[in-house]
Design a protein around this motif. Structure first.
Motif, mmCIF file in Angstrom:
data_model
loop_
_atom_site.group_PDB
_atom_site.id
_atom_site.type_symbol
_atom_site.label_atom_id
_atom_site.label_comp_id
_atom_site.label_asym_id
_atom_site.label_seq_id
_atom_site.Cartn_x
_atom_site.Cartn_y
_atom_site.Cartn_z
ATOM 1 N N THR A 131 48.548 61.713 72.433
ATOM 2 C CA THR A 131 47.399 61.016 73.021
ATOM 3 C C THR A 131 46.141 61.870 72.907
ATOM 4 O O THR A 131 46.160 63.059 73.222
ATOM 5 N N SER A 137 41.133 60.440 76.226
ATOM 6 C CA SER A 137 41.694 59.380 77.061
ATOM 7 C C SER A 137 41.636 59.737 78.540
ATOM 8 O O SER A 137 41.443 58.849 79.386
ATOM 9 N N THR A 183 45.968 53.487 76.086
ATOM 10 C CA THR A 183 46.221 54.765 76.776
ATOM 11 C C THR A 183 45.457 54.847 78.095
ATOM 12 O O THR A 183 45.891 55.541 79.017
ATOM 13 N N GLU A 190 49.212 56.335 68.339
ATOM 14 C CA GLU A 190 48.508 57.512 68.841
ATOM 15 C C GLU A 190 48.826 57.643 70.329
ATOM 16 O O GLU A 190 48.033 57.325 71.211
ATOM 17 N N LEU A 191 50.056 58.118 70.599
ATOM 18 C CA LEU A 191 50.568 58.215 71.960
ATOM 19 C C LEU A 191 51.514 59.395 72.078
ATOM 20 O O LEU A 191 52.355 59.618 71.197
ATOM 21 N N ASP A 198 53.284 59.432 77.667
ATOM 22 C CA ASP A 198 52.415 58.279 77.902
ATOM 23 C C ASP A 198 53.075 56.984 77.436
ATOM 24 O O ASP A 198 52.936 55.934 78.075
#
Length: 269
Positions: free
Chosen positions: A99, A103, A136, A162-163, A167
């Motif tokens: 992430t 965020s 996110t 994209e984590l 998360d």
């Protein structure tokens, strides 16, 4: 639109979260919606989307994350912004990064926006480079209406998200427990946001992920130079590649987003 947008109908604020200050452009009344920029910044098309959200009955918060606010997206300037963002510590542009750190700042902005605007929660609209940030952000309990538009990260792994693992698990559990939904949009043939990425979202969230795929041939054939020369394919469903004509598929996508926000955040048209 081929000119810069002065954003004169927005209030310009500096918002600090955990010691990090960023400019945020704010307009409207009603429950809060965070509209994030797409590459290469808060373009006139992004500002137009923010105004549509405002006019639907929301307080819109548009954070400045990269680029020149209000600038018309040229190819040369846009490429420079992309290169800077890809090496910035705030973003995780490539696979394995997890992430993006920004965020956390965006979740803080959502808390502030919710405290100021009230309502049942906050909406979040991500676009392209920030597409996944709308999801996110939903680690923050205030965020209840995420909209993920053509998410492009990670740039080098079209079938990944994209984590971070933590998360991803937290989001899957929250969406199941609270029966939340996320809307997502892409064009067929988009090389930056592929069907494999949407499939990865589906595996993570199951029926909570509502993915829409528009035919590439309905995209605006004359987008700004950055999208024509650098992006190079139908990509930005509700901004650069939107065709502002009644009944057009991209306008119907925009209207579905506004309806989703209104229903989830309790705004009556």
């Amino acid at each position: 639109m081929t000119r810069d947008d002065p954003l004169e109908d927005f209030a310009h604020r500096v918002v600090e979260v955990d010691g990090v200050a960023k400019t945020v452009h704010v307009t409207g009344t009603g429950p809060a919606v965070v509209v994030m920029p797409e590459m290469p910044g808060i373009s006139p098309d992004v500002a137009r989307l923010a105004r549509w959200v405002r006019d639907a009955g929301f307080t819109v918060f548009v954070p400045s994350l990269f680029g020149v606010d209000g600038a018309y997206p040229t190819a040369a300037a846009g490429e420079k912004v992309v290169r800077r963002a890809c090496v910035s510590a705030e973003f995780r542009a490539f696979a394995g990064g997890g992430t993006s750190p920004v965020s956390s700042w965006l979740r803080g902005l959502a808390r502030i926006a919710h405290a100021e605007a009230g309502g049942p929660g906050v909406g979040a609209i991500g676009l392209c480079f920030t597409g996944n940030f709308a999801l996110t952000m939903a680690v923050e309990p205030a965020v209840i209406a995420p909209v993920v538009n053509h998410p492009s990260l990670p740039l080098d792994a079209p079938g990944e998200l994209e984590l971070s693992a933590a998360d991803a698990a937290s989001l899957a559990e929250r969406f199941r427990r609270e029966d939340l939904r996320v809307l997502a949009y892409r064009f067929e043939g988009d090389r930056w946001c592929t069907g494999r990425r949407f499939a990865a979202y589906q595996r993570l969230l199951g029926g909570a992920f509502i993915g829409r795929v528009l035919p590439a041939e309905v995209a605006n054939p004359e987008p700004p130079p950055f999208f024509r020369d650098v992006v190079g394919c139908a990509h930005s469903v509700v901004t650069a590649h939107l065709v502002d004509e009644a009944g057009h598929p991209t306008v119907r996508a925009r209207d579905e987003i506004l309806a989703f926000l209104s229903t989830t955040l309790g705004v009556t048209a």
